[in-house]
Design a protein around this motif. Structure first.
Motif, PDB file in Angstrom:
ATOM      1  N   PHE A   1       0.838  -1.204   0.000  1.00  0.00           N
ATOM      2  CA  PHE A   1       0.000   0.000   0.000  1.00  0.00           C
ATOM      3  C   PHE A   1       0.872   1.253   0.000  1.00  0.00           C
ATOM      4  O   PHE A   1       0.651   2.193  -0.764  1.00  0.00           O
ATOM      5  CB  PHE A   1      -0.919  -0.024   1.225  1.00  0.00           C
ATOM      6  CG  PHE A   1      -1.991   1.030   1.203  1.00  0.00           C
ATOM      7  CD1 PHE A   1      -3.182   0.807   0.536  1.00  0.00           C
ATOM      8  CD2 PHE A   1      -1.797   2.246   1.853  1.00  0.00           C
ATOM      9  CE1 PHE A   1      -4.173   1.776   0.518  1.00  0.00           C
ATOM     10  CE2 PHE A   1      -2.785   3.220   1.824  1.00  0.00           C
ATOM     11  CZ  PHE A   1      -3.978   2.983   1.160  1.00  0.00           C
TER      12      PHE A   1
ATOM     13  N   ALA B   1     -13.792   3.494  -3.507  1.00  0.00           N
ATOM     14  CA  ALA B   1     -13.152   4.307  -2.474  1.00  0.00           C
ATOM     15  C   ALA B   1     -12.451   3.458  -1.417  1.00  0.00           C
ATOM     16  O   ALA B   1     -11.373   3.809  -0.933  1.00  0.00           O
ATOM     17  CB  ALA B   1     -14.181   5.226  -1.826  1.00  0.00           C
TER      18      ALA B   1
ATOM     19  N   TYR C   1      -8.658   2.711  -1.159  1.00  0.00           N
ATOM     20  CA  TYR C   1      -7.671   3.648  -0.628  1.00  0.00           C
ATOM     21  C   TYR C   1      -7.532   3.501   0.892  1.00  0.00           C
ATOM     22  O   TYR C   1      -6.902   4.312   1.548  1.00  0.00           O
ATOM     23  CB  TYR C   1      -8.011   5.083  -1.014  1.00  0.00           C
ATOM     24  CG  TYR C   1      -7.568   5.418  -2.424  1.00  0.00           C
ATOM     25  CD1 TYR C   1      -6.211   5.568  -2.716  1.00  0.00           C
ATOM     26  CD2 TYR C   1      -8.472   5.566  -3.465  1.00  0.00           C
ATOM     27  CE1 TYR C   1      -5.783   5.860  -3.997  1.00  0.00           C
ATOM     28  CE2 TYR C   1      -8.054   5.859  -4.753  1.00  0.00           C
ATOM     29  CZ  TYR C   1      -6.703   6.011  -5.010  1.00  0.00           C
ATOM     30  OH  TYR C   1      -6.276   6.299  -6.284  1.00  0.00           O
ATOM     31  N   ILE C   2      -8.181   2.483   1.437  1.00  0.00           N
ATOM     32  CA  ILE C   2      -7.958   2.135   2.844  1.00  0.00           C
ATOM     33  C   ILE C   2      -7.077   0.898   2.852  1.00  0.00           C
ATOM     34  O   ILE C   2      -7.372  -0.069   2.135  1.00  0.00           O
ATOM     35  CB  ILE C   2      -9.286   1.814   3.562  1.00  0.00           C
ATOM     36  CG1 ILE C   2     -10.260   2.995   3.435  1.00  0.00           C
ATOM     37  CG2 ILE C   2      -9.042   1.473   5.025  1.00  0.00           C
ATOM     38  CD1 ILE C   2     -11.657   2.673   3.933  1.00  0.00           C
ATOM     39  N   GLU C   3      -6.008   0.931   3.615  1.00  0.00           N
ATOM     40  CA  GLU C   3      -5.091  -0.206   3.610  1.00  0.00           C
ATOM     41  C   GLU C   3      -5.797  -1.471   4.085  1.00  0.00           C
ATOM     42  O   GLU C   3      -6.661  -1.422   4.965  1.00  0.00           O
ATOM     43  CB  GLU C   3      -3.878   0.102   4.505  1.00  0.00           C
ATOM     44  CG  GLU C   3      -2.751  -0.893   4.304  1.00  0.00           C
ATOM     45  CD  GLU C   3      -1.460  -0.461   4.980  1.00  0.00           C
ATOM     46  OE1 GLU C   3      -1.429   0.619   5.608  1.00  0.00           O
ATOM     47  OE2 GLU C   3      -0.473  -1.204   4.872  1.00  0.00           O
TER      48      GLU C   3
ATOM     49  N   VAL D   1      -4.756   9.884   2.536  1.00  0.00           N
ATOM     50  CA  VAL D   1      -5.588   9.667   1.348  1.00  0.00           C
ATOM     51  C   VAL D   1      -7.070   9.637   1.689  1.00  0.00           C
ATOM     52  O   VAL D   1      -7.882   9.155   0.913  1.00  0.00           O
ATOM     53  CB  VAL D   1      -5.223   8.354   0.602  1.00  0.00           C
ATOM     54  CG1 VAL D   1      -4.023   8.552  -0.268  1.00  0.00           C
ATOM     55  CG2 VAL D   1      -5.017   7.201   1.554  1.00  0.00           C
TER      56      VAL D   1
ATOM     57  N   LYS E   1      -9.909  10.376  -0.742  1.00  0.00           N
ATOM     58  CA  LYS E   1     -10.214   9.410  -1.806  1.00  0.00           C
ATOM     59  C   LYS E   1     -10.754   8.103  -1.233  1.00  0.00           C
ATOM     60  O   LYS E   1     -11.201   7.243  -1.966  1.00  0.00           O
ATOM     61  CB  LYS E   1      -8.950   9.096  -2.612  1.00  0.00           C
ATOM     62  CG  LYS E   1      -8.481  10.258  -3.459  1.00  0.00           C
ATOM     63  CD  LYS E   1      -7.473   9.827  -4.509  1.00  0.00           C
ATOM     64  CE  LYS E   1      -6.132   9.507  -3.903  1.00  0.00           C
ATOM     65  NZ  LYS E   1      -5.100   9.266  -4.952  1.00  0.00           N
ATOM     66  N   ALA E   2     -10.687   7.967   0.090  1.00  0.00           N
ATOM     67  CA  ALA E   2     -11.017   6.681   0.708  1.00  0.00           C
ATOM     68  C   ALA E   2     -12.454   6.623   1.222  1.00  0.00           C
ATOM     69  O   ALA E   2     -12.838   5.671   1.886  1.00  0.00           O
ATOM     70  CB  ALA E   2     -10.044   6.378   1.846  1.00  0.00           C
ATOM     71  N   ARG E   3     -13.234   7.664   0.937  1.00  0.00           N
ATOM     72  CA  ARG E   3     -14.638   7.657   1.349  1.00  0.00           C
ATOM     73  C   ARG E   3     -15.487   7.933   0.133  1.00  0.00           C
ATOM     74  O   ARG E   3     -15.196   8.858  -0.618  1.00  0.00           O
ATOM     75  CB  ARG E   3     -14.886   8.761   2.397  1.00  0.00           C
ATOM     76  CG  ARG E   3     -14.124   8.578   3.704  1.00  0.00           C
ATOM     77  CD  ARG E   3     -14.666   7.408   4.509  1.00  0.00           C
ATOM     78  NE  ARG E   3     -13.944   7.246   5.766  1.00  0.00           N
ATOM     79  CZ  ARG E   3     -12.824   6.554   5.902  1.00  0.00           C
ATOM     80  NH1 ARG E   3     -12.275   5.955   4.855  1.00  0.00           N
ATOM     81  NH2 ARG E   3     -12.225   6.441   7.073  1.00  0.00           N
TER      82      ARG E   3
END
Lengths: 419, 259
Positions: free
Chosen positions: A74, A269, A272-274, B140, B143-145
């Motif tokens: 990541f 989306a 983009y969360i590890e 980030v 972009k993560a939601r």
């Protein structure tokens, strides 16, 4: 225009060509007689070659900076996005390139379905194409795992778990695939290895696909055999090259729009969360291009049968040249088939849509009906249609479809201008 | 033929319709004007600098930002502090370095090349200090939601008293826009919480907008370069397409066929 009597002009050229006939090959490729009535749906073959090359080139570059390790993957992707020169561009081209690749391949497949390009004598081209498509799905799935985000991890978990549906040996196979007792570092490294390998297998198959194409030559919108070379054909270069280039540029404009202005719209989306094995995302969905098959998988209540249905949905395509009993290739001359063709297209789009929705209530019902219809189309409608359908008389040649003033000439003309 | 089109069209309408009904049950996110949206979208420098201030004075006590370096603060396309300002910002933080020639670890003040110093040593420490909830890394986050910046902006402004009948656990707050409406972060912003040096009034909306803009930049530090290059690339492609189109017409005019 003939491709067998080529003799190089220079002495060296002749010497070389006698030992390795590369110049003969080049001459064959440039002179290759192509039906002159090909419409823009035929440009997607060239577009797909472009997509493959783009994926390989950007992929090689990314692999120079990416680290295939569960703790570092990541972070290394963020490193590419932030600190590698134009790393953001390379990664966005690669990620959106996968979507564009599938967009093009679906158009290519549905073009083949409409104009009957899979029929004799082009069955081998079609089957190689299906294998390429299968490998593309494998490559795309494994590529999606590499950033090691939440969707990567959980997508990998869901898909690899499908193998546990196999009776008796299922669990063992899953552990073997994982290289452990859950999706973890060994899974990531092997996926990376395979993700790197598969595009080169695809490249080899593409060569075979084109080779097999060059034996009978292209099908065409009218679907009748062309005499080649003749007034029906044009040499591949420059006529088809320039037309493909024009279509490719149009395609690239769309491609560029995604890359530069909405690079993440086709992704999820959550990626983009590890990756976190302790937290499951609310909805686990695959990439858009796998959604129809995901819908088929989920529409069957039994896990094993779901997997069987999903695989059959793809493999049934390989049998298509024999399931479609009609001798007429182009849907232009098959009024009933044409209707069913559009219904099938709508059916697949509906499957894709419900695949993205939670599998419950109305969505599940729609998914089941659409899944059933998908199989009915291939297993019942197509075989019967070949015998029952009253087709429109074919023209004598593609250059003179109006010769003899047969009644449906106007339809052909209109159809061609529409395309 | 036409009937088929009509039927498929109806089916699609129906599906879109059902989707709309379901979507209507969700809460509409708050909207604001983002300067970085659109073909020529750019960050508002002032907003980014103010956003950094909100982040560092408010968010950074719990939220890490581990992929962003101090040097990014003066690089083009970002808040564009001067290099000296960025150095001064970095110098406020201490990092552990080493081992030195004696084999000892030592602390020193942060340099431009260091990543943002994290408020907690690790995830466990962060959870322990925050009632079990891990304040997500913000690098980030935009972009993560799903919903992106609009979602973050809405959550920052979405704190409300819970509707009657909703009972919240200790340390849980009600937020109109948060998934499930329960959030473990207490309302972070209040009127005049920070004092902007450029004289902008620190209303809640202003701070939310500034910090969200800052988060968009940390998530997409090359957004401006991307927009600029995209415009040039697409313009180039369009011109080339037109040229190739006319070449194609000319080449195909040699044969009596339509392209």
């Amino acid at each position: 225009m003939s491709d067998h009597e080529y003799v190089p002009k220079s002495k060296f050229g002749k010497w070389f060509n006698d030992r390795l006939p590369l110049l003969t090959l080049a001459s064959h490729l440039t002179d290759y007689p192509t039906p002159k009535n090909l419409n823009y749906w035929w440009t997607f073959g060239g577009i797909l070659s472009f997509c493959l090359i783009i994926q390989i080139v950007t992929g090689l570059t990314l692999a120079m900076h990416y680290i295939a390790h569960a703790d570092l993957a990541f972070e290394s992707v963020e490193h590419i996005m932030r600190d590698v020169n134009y790393g953001w561009l390379i990664r966005y081209v690669h990620a959106n390139g996968a979507s564009m690749f599938f967009l093009a391949v679906y158009i290519h497949i549905f073009r083949s379905l409409f104009y009957g390009s899979y029929k004799s004598p082009r069955e081998i081209i079609w089957i190689i194409g299906i294998i390429i498509y299968l490998l593309m799905m494998a490559a795309a799935f494994m590529g999606y795992v590499l950033p090691w985000g939440q969707m990567s991890f959980w997508g990998a978990t869901v898909i690899t778990n499908l193998f546990s549906a196999i009776p008796l040996v299922g669990e063992g196979i899953v552990n073997w695939l994982w290289g452990g007792y859950s999706v973890d570092n060994p899974t990531l490294t092997r996926f990376f290895t395979l993700h790197y390998l598969i595009p080169f297998l695809i490249l080899g198959l593409v060569v075979l696909h084109i080779w097999a194409l060059h034996i009978p030559g292209n099908n065409n919108p009218v679907g009748i055999d062309v005499k080649k070379p003749s007034k029906d054909t044009v040499p591949f270069h420059p006529y088809i090259v320039i037309k493909d280039a024009f279509a490719l540029l149009m395609f690239m404009i769309v491609f560029a729009f995604f890359v530069f202005y909405s690079p993440n719209i086709l992704g999820h989306a959550d990626n983009y969360i590890e990756a976190n094995p302790m937290v499951t995302p609310a909805h686990i969905v695959p990439e858009w291009y796998l959604l129809p098959f995901y819908a088929i998988l989920r529409s069957v209540p039994d896990k094993l049968m779901g997997v069987v249905a999903m695989l059959s949905a793809i493999l049934i395509l390989a049998a298509l040249p024999w399931l479609d009993t009609s001798k007429i290739r182009s849907a232009v001359f098959r009024p009933l088939y044409k209707q069913f063709y559009w219904i099938l297209l709508a059916d697949v789009l509906i499957l894709g849509y419900v695949g993205a929705m939670p599998a419950e209530g109305l969505y599940l019902l729609i998914a089941r009906v659409a899944t059933a219809y998908y199989f009915i189309h291939f297993l019942m409608i197509l075989p019967i249609l070949g015998f029952k359908e009253k087709t429109i008389p074919l023209p004598l040649s593609i250059t003179e479809p109006v010769l003899g003033g047969f009644p449906n000439a106007a339809i052909v003309k209109r159809k061609e201008s529409l395309d | 033929m036409k009937n088929i089109f009509k039927t498929s069209y109806l089916i699609i309408l129906l599906l879109v319709g059902t989707n709309q009904v379901i979507a209507a049950e969700k809460v509409e996110l708050l909207k604001t004007d983002w300067s970085f949206k659109g073909l020529f979208g750019k960050f508002d420098r002032g907003s980014l600098q103010r956003g950094y201030q909100v982040y560092t004075e408010v968010c950074a006590s719990c939220h890490s930002m581990k992929y962003v370096s101090y040097r990014n603060l003066f690089e083009p396309g970002g808040p564009e502090f001067s290099e000296d300002q960025a150095k001064a910002i970095a110098a406020n933080f201490e990092v552990t370095d080493g081992p030195n020639s004696d084999g000892e670890m030592f602390t020193r003040s942060a340099k431009l090349s260091d990543k943002f110093v994290m408020p907690f040593a690790n995830v466990k420490a962060a959870q322990a200090a925050n009632g079990g909830a891990y304040p997500p890394d913000m690098s980030v986050l935009a972009k993560a939601r799903s919903g992106g910046v609009d979602y973050i902006y809405s959550v920052l402004l979405g704190y409300e008293n819970p509707p009657s009948g909703v009972i919240l656990d200790d340390g849980v707050y009600y937020n109109k826009y948060m998934y499930g409406n329960n959030i473990k972060m207490s309302e972070p912003l209040s009127e005049g919480l920070v004092e902007y040096s450029d004289g902008t009034i620190a209303s809640k909306e202003q701070m939310a907008k500034d910090v969200t803009t800052f988060l968009m930049w940390t998530a997409e530090p090359h957004l401006e370069a991307r927009h600029k290059m995209g415009f040039k690339a697409i313009l180039y492609l369009i011109i080339l397409t037109i040229l190739v189109y006319f070449s194609m017409k000319k080449i195909w005019s040699r044969i009596e066929s339509e392209v």
